[in-house]
Scaffold this active site. Structure first.
Site, PDB file in Angstrom:
ATOM      1  N   LYS A 157       0.841  -1.191   0.000  1.00  0.00           N
ATOM      2  CA  LYS A 157       0.000   0.000   0.000  1.00  0.00           C
ATOM      3  C   LYS A 157       0.880   1.247   0.000  1.00  0.00           C
ATOM      4  O   LYS A 157       0.949   1.993   0.982  1.00  0.00           O
ATOM      5  CB  LYS A 157      -0.934  -0.035   1.223  1.00  0.00           C
ATOM      6  CG  LYS A 157      -2.385   0.231   0.827  1.00  0.00           C
ATOM      7  CD  LYS A 157      -3.321  -0.041   1.969  1.00  0.00           C
ATOM      8  CE  LYS A 157      -4.513   0.881   1.957  1.00  0.00           C
ATOM      9  NZ  LYS A 157      -5.337   0.902   0.753  1.00  0.00           N
TER      10      LYS A 157
HETATM   11  N1  PPE Z   1      -7.535  -2.476  -3.362  1.00  0.00           N
HETATM   12  C1  PPE Z   1      -7.094  -1.194  -3.294  1.00  0.00           C
HETATM   13  C2  PPE Z   1      -6.348  -0.624  -4.441  1.00  0.00           C
HETATM   14  C3  PPE Z   1      -7.365  -0.455  -2.140  1.00  0.00           C
HETATM   15  O1  PPE Z   1      -6.921   0.789  -2.064  1.00  0.00           O
HETATM   16  C4  PPE Z   1      -8.095  -1.035  -1.081  1.00  0.00           C
HETATM   17  C5  PPE Z   1      -8.408  -0.238   0.145  1.00  0.00           C
HETATM   18  C6  PPE Z   1      -8.529  -2.372  -1.205  1.00  0.00           C
HETATM   19  C7  PPE Z   1      -8.226  -3.058  -2.366  1.00  0.00           C
HETATM   20  C8  PPE Z   1      -9.263  -3.081  -0.099  1.00  0.00           C
HETATM   21  O2  PPE Z   1      -8.398  -3.394   0.966  1.00  0.00           O
HETATM   22  P1  PPE Z   1      -8.913  -3.491   2.478  1.00  0.00           P
HETATM   23  O3  PPE Z   1      -9.284  -2.117   2.885  1.00  0.00           O
HETATM   24  O4  PPE Z   1      -7.750  -4.027   3.219  1.00  0.00           O
HETATM   25  O5  PPE Z   1     -10.068  -4.399   2.481  1.00  0.00           O
HETATM   26  N2  PPE Z   1      -8.573   1.135  -0.075  1.00  0.00           N
HETATM   27  C9  PPE Z   1      -8.483   2.054   1.035  1.00  0.00           C
HETATM   28  C10 PPE Z   1      -8.328   3.482   0.585  1.00  0.00           C
HETATM   29  C11 PPE Z   1      -9.502   4.109  -0.059  1.00  0.00           C
HETATM   30  C12 PPE Z   1      -9.282   5.578  -0.334  1.00  0.00           C
HETATM   31  O6  PPE Z   1     -10.031   6.146  -1.147  1.00  0.00           O
HETATM   32  O7  PPE Z   1      -8.386   6.189   0.270  1.00  0.00           O
HETATM   33  C13 PPE Z   1      -9.624   1.866   2.022  1.00  0.00           C
HETATM   34  O8  PPE Z   1     -10.641   1.263   1.694  1.00  0.00           O
HETATM   35  O9  PPE Z   1      -9.477   2.316   3.158  1.00  0.00           O
END
Ligand code: PPE
Length: 304
Positions: A157
């Protein structure tokens, strides 16, 4: 976004407006940082942060991949997240830890730059809208490809990598859609701009593997485990764009997005165009667990 009172910054709680960094910070110029997004929910027995330790573990993993020194322990930062919720009087909310190179170095090589760690929290409603959670969202396959593992690390991330998501998201919004879906360089489905994807076809649930360019999402992992425990057949599969056109159900998962049904892809209805039974069940299992109404995984709730 509504401001809260304090942001934790490098060891101190600082008033929201005073949490500032230098304009020559390395992370600002080159995207050399890592972040997390975490949600806390109000439950009957207090405010619980969902899988907080797992999120902080992932932050540590991301910094390792990116070569950013991690100067705290996961346990310390877990406590800070709880404190930030408490001092801001939040019963529920979104927690955003971000760490990045600051000043002390000029040019690409960050060695010599200091490292900042910041943890903020605020209230954040439905990421893709209340109507999206209820009735589903409209998604378009992006002309942008998901960053590949040879260019960057889609499974870390890293802040810099998010320009890829920002390009896809803004193009989708400009085109009149709610969200973008990114394919990888091989044409396989990777994920949404900020969400993981699940698809249901002929009674089997599929989600793309991280090797296809998907983040190792914590919501993805939670929903996957709970649907499997609920008796569904679920697996990691290579998913093509056409698979999605033929799918009975598609939904997104993410901390911010929670479980959001997809009702249309590239102007084609998904199934009959309304959220299906598996999507509804995934929503029930996930929201019931995070809000402490279902006792399926009490170990995932970390009370503040
Ligand atoms: N893929 C991406 C690219 C991503 O950024 C997230 C979270 C996920 C999958 C889902 O991961 P998880 O939250 O561990 O289930 N995206 C974060 C950021 C969003 C934003 O706009 O800033 C979030 O959901 O917090």
């Amino acid at each position: 976004m509504d401001a809260t009172k304090f942001i934790w910054m490098d060891g101190d709680l600082v008033p929201w407006d005073e949490a500032q960094i230098h304009v020559l910070s390395h992370g600002l110029h080159y995207g050399t940082g890592a972040f997390e997004g975490i949600r806390a929910y109000k439950t009957e027995t207090g405010t619980a942060v969902f899988r907080l330790t797992d999120h902080m573990d992932r932050l540590q993993r991301s910094t390792k991949a990116l070569g950013i020194p991690f100067e705290y322990s996961v346990e310390q930062l877990v406590e800070v997240c709880k404190e930030v919720m408490r001092v801001n009087g939040l019963e529920s909310g979104y927690i955003r830890p971000v760490t990045f190179f600051g000043t002390g170095s000029i040019g690409l090589n960050p060695s010599g730059a200091n490292v900042h760690m910041i943890i903020a929290a605020w209230e954040w409603g439905a990421y893709l809208g209340e109507d999206g959670i209820k009735n589903g969202i409209r998604v378009a396959v992006s002309s942008w490809r998901r960053i590949g593992p040879n260019a960057f690390m889609p499974d870390a991330k890293g802040t810099g990598g998010y320009i890829n998501s920002v390009m896809a998201k803004t193009a989708a919004i400009k085109g009149g859609y709610d969200e973008a879906l990114l394919l990888n360089e091989d044409g396989l489905v990777a994920e949404g701009s900020g969400e993981n994807l699940f698809m249901v076809r002929k009674g089997i649930i599929h989600t793309p593997p991280t090797s296809a360019g998907a983040l190792d999402g914590i919501t993805r992992d939670s929903v996957y485990q709970m649907l499997a425990e609920d008796g569904y057949t679920i697996k990691e599969s290579a998913v093509t764009r056409t698979d999605l056109y033929y799918a009975d159900e598609v939904f997104f998962t993410g901390t911010a997005a929670e479980v959001t049904p997809v009702r249309e892809i590239d102007d084609r209805p998904v199934g009959d165009g309304t959220p299906g039974p598996v999507t509804r069940r995934a929503q029930e299992l996930f929201m019931g667990t995070v809000e402490g109404r279902l006792d399926l995984h009490p170990e995932w709730l970390e009370y503040i």
